[in-house]
Enzyme design. Structure first.
Site, mmCIF file in Angstrom:
data_model
loop_
_atom_site.group_PDB
_atom_site.id
_atom_site.type_symbol
_atom_site.label_atom_id
_atom_site.label_comp_id
_atom_site.label_asym_id
_atom_site.label_seq_id
_atom_site.Cartn_x
_atom_site.Cartn_y
_atom_site.Cartn_z
ATOM 1 N N ASP A 152 -7.707 -2.647 14.117
ATOM 2 C CA ASP A 152 -9.092 -2.900 13.690
ATOM 3 C C ASP A 152 -9.200 -4.134 12.792
ATOM 4 O OD1 ASP A 152 -7.885 -2.005 11.362
ATOM 5 O OD2 ASP A 152 -9.261 -0.345 11.008
ATOM 6 N N GLU A 201 -9.888 -1.998 5.147
ATOM 7 C CA GLU A 201 -10.495 -1.663 6.437
ATOM 8 C C GLU A 201 -11.817 -2.414 6.629
ATOM 9 O OE1 GLU A 201 -8.790 0.015 8.407
ATOM 10 O OE2 GLU A 201 -7.949 1.851 7.568
ATOM 11 N N HIS A 257 -7.406 -4.662 9.991
ATOM 12 C CA HIS A 257 -7.114 -4.477 8.570
ATOM 13 C C HIS A 257 -5.840 -5.213 8.164
ATOM 14 C CE1 HIS A 257 -4.785 -0.461 9.380
ATOM 15 N NE2 HIS A 257 -3.917 -1.426 9.225
ATOM 16 N N ASP A 279 0.805 -1.226 0.000
ATOM 17 C CA ASP A 279 0.000 0.000 0.000
ATOM 18 C C ASP A 279 0.836 1.273 0.000
ATOM 19 O OD1 ASP A 279 0.899 -0.535 2.571
ATOM 20 O OD2 ASP A 279 -1.078 -1.022 3.344
HETATM 21 C C1 F6R Z 1 1.458 -1.391 6.031
HETATM 22 C C2 F6R Z 1 0.162 -2.086 6.104
HETATM 23 C C3 F6R Z 1 -0.650 -2.041 7.342
HETATM 24 C C4 F6R Z 1 0.191 -2.286 8.609
HETATM 25 C C5 F6R Z 1 -0.699 -2.236 9.852
HETATM 26 C C6 F6R Z 1 0.116 -2.399 11.108
HETATM 27 O O1 F6R Z 1 2.043 -1.552 4.765
HETATM 28 O O2 F6R Z 1 -0.250 -2.651 5.141
HETATM 29 O O3 F6R Z 1 -1.683 -2.991 7.251
HETATM 30 O O4 F6R Z 1 0.804 -3.532 8.495
HETATM 31 O O5 F6R Z 1 -1.375 -1.019 9.894
HETATM 32 O O6 F6R Z 1 0.974 -1.315 11.250
HETATM 33 P P1 F6R Z 1 2.115 -1.296 12.361
HETATM 34 O O7 F6R Z 1 3.089 -2.350 11.974
HETATM 35 O O8 F6R Z 1 2.705 0.087 12.256
HETATM 36 O O9 F6R Z 1 1.439 -1.579 13.659
#
Ligand code: F6R
Length: 243
Positions: free
Chosen positions: A136, A143, A138, A67
């Site tokens: 959440d 989401e 995701h 992403d």
């Molecule tokens: C990032 C991504 C997100 C993160 C998730 C956890 O490329 O795709 O899904 O993996 O938001 O983020 P952290 O590791 O910062 O807790």
């Protein structure tokens, strides 16, 4: 889903890096799906160490990132492109043309997303996909919602993600509201998936994933239950079950 519980973040990162080192050694032309965020940072450092020791060679490896924020150019230090250069690509012998990160400044986002999806297919699909998880539930930036997109698409970030990610920005209002993300179908087509989760903040969502035997678009990570080869690596803080 295979569960591995490691003592702490360091051990989790070591386990993930060991798995990737072996995968890269076994397949020099591997196609990796990569995540950004706090979770994989130490794993990337360990991969760089392995590269410097000569254990792995990235010259034929291809990567696709999950992403990118819309509106941030690749030289913006908050962009995921910048993150990947800083945390991995600048330190290894990967060929820049073999790295793919969604372009948050693409002019025509719809056709761009289709092109990104096609480029994953042209590469033969993802061999190993690394995932973090949002509090959440995701994965990528898919989401919780009534419906989820199967392929790479533009999404609105949820309030909880904006809040969680505001730690990287000066304030909540600076966090982009939209992103490009690989869809859940793009993720589920990977041959192997490795999900990483550390820290107490991830405990509730990991509990939901492991204990609720359901598949729901309101818990996007639960779609991983449909995949035959998922390894979940958590640390003790993110896990409250029996070890
Ligand atoms: C990032 C991504 C997100 C993160 C998730 C956890 O490329 O795709 O899904 O993996 O938001 O983020 P952290 O590791 O910062 O807790």
């Amino acid at each position: 889903m295979k569960l591995i519980v490691e003592k702490d973040y360091e051990e989790l990162s070591r386990r993930a890096s060991e798995i990737l080192v072996k995968e890269i050694q076994d397949n020099h032309e591997i196609v990796l799906g990569l995540a950004t965020g706090s979770t994989p940072k130490r794993m990337y450092e360990l991969l760089i160490e392995e590269y410097k020791k000569g254990s792995i060679d990235f010259s034929e490896v291809q990567t696709f990132n999950l992403d990118e924020y819309i509106g941030l150019s690749e030289d913006n230090p908050k962009s995921y492109n910048y993150y990947m250069q800083e945390n991995l690509f600048n330190h290894i012998n990967i060929i820049p043309e073999n790295t793919h990160i969604p372009n948050g400044k693409a002019m025509n986002l719809e056709s761009y997303c289709k092109e990104y999806e096609d480029s994953i297919k042209r590469a033969g699909g993802i061999d190993v996909q690394i995932l973090g998880i949002g509090t959440d539930g995701h994965i990528g930036f898919n989401e919780p919602a009534n419906e989820l997109e199967a392929e790479t698409c533009v999404v609105n970030l949820s309030e909880s993600t904006i809040k969680a990610n505001s730690r990287f920005f000066a304030s909540d209002v600076m966090v982009p509201r939209e992103a490009i993300t690989m869809g859940v179908g793009s993720i589920l087509k990977a041959k192997k998936i490795i999900l990483l989760a550390n820290g107490e903040k991830k405990r509730n969502v990991i509990k939901d994933l492991l204990e609720k035997p359901i598949i729901s678009t309101h818990l996007p990570v639960s779609l991983l239950r449909l995949h035959p080869n998922v390894t979940i690596i958590v640390d003790e803080e993110a896990y409250e079950g029996e070890k």
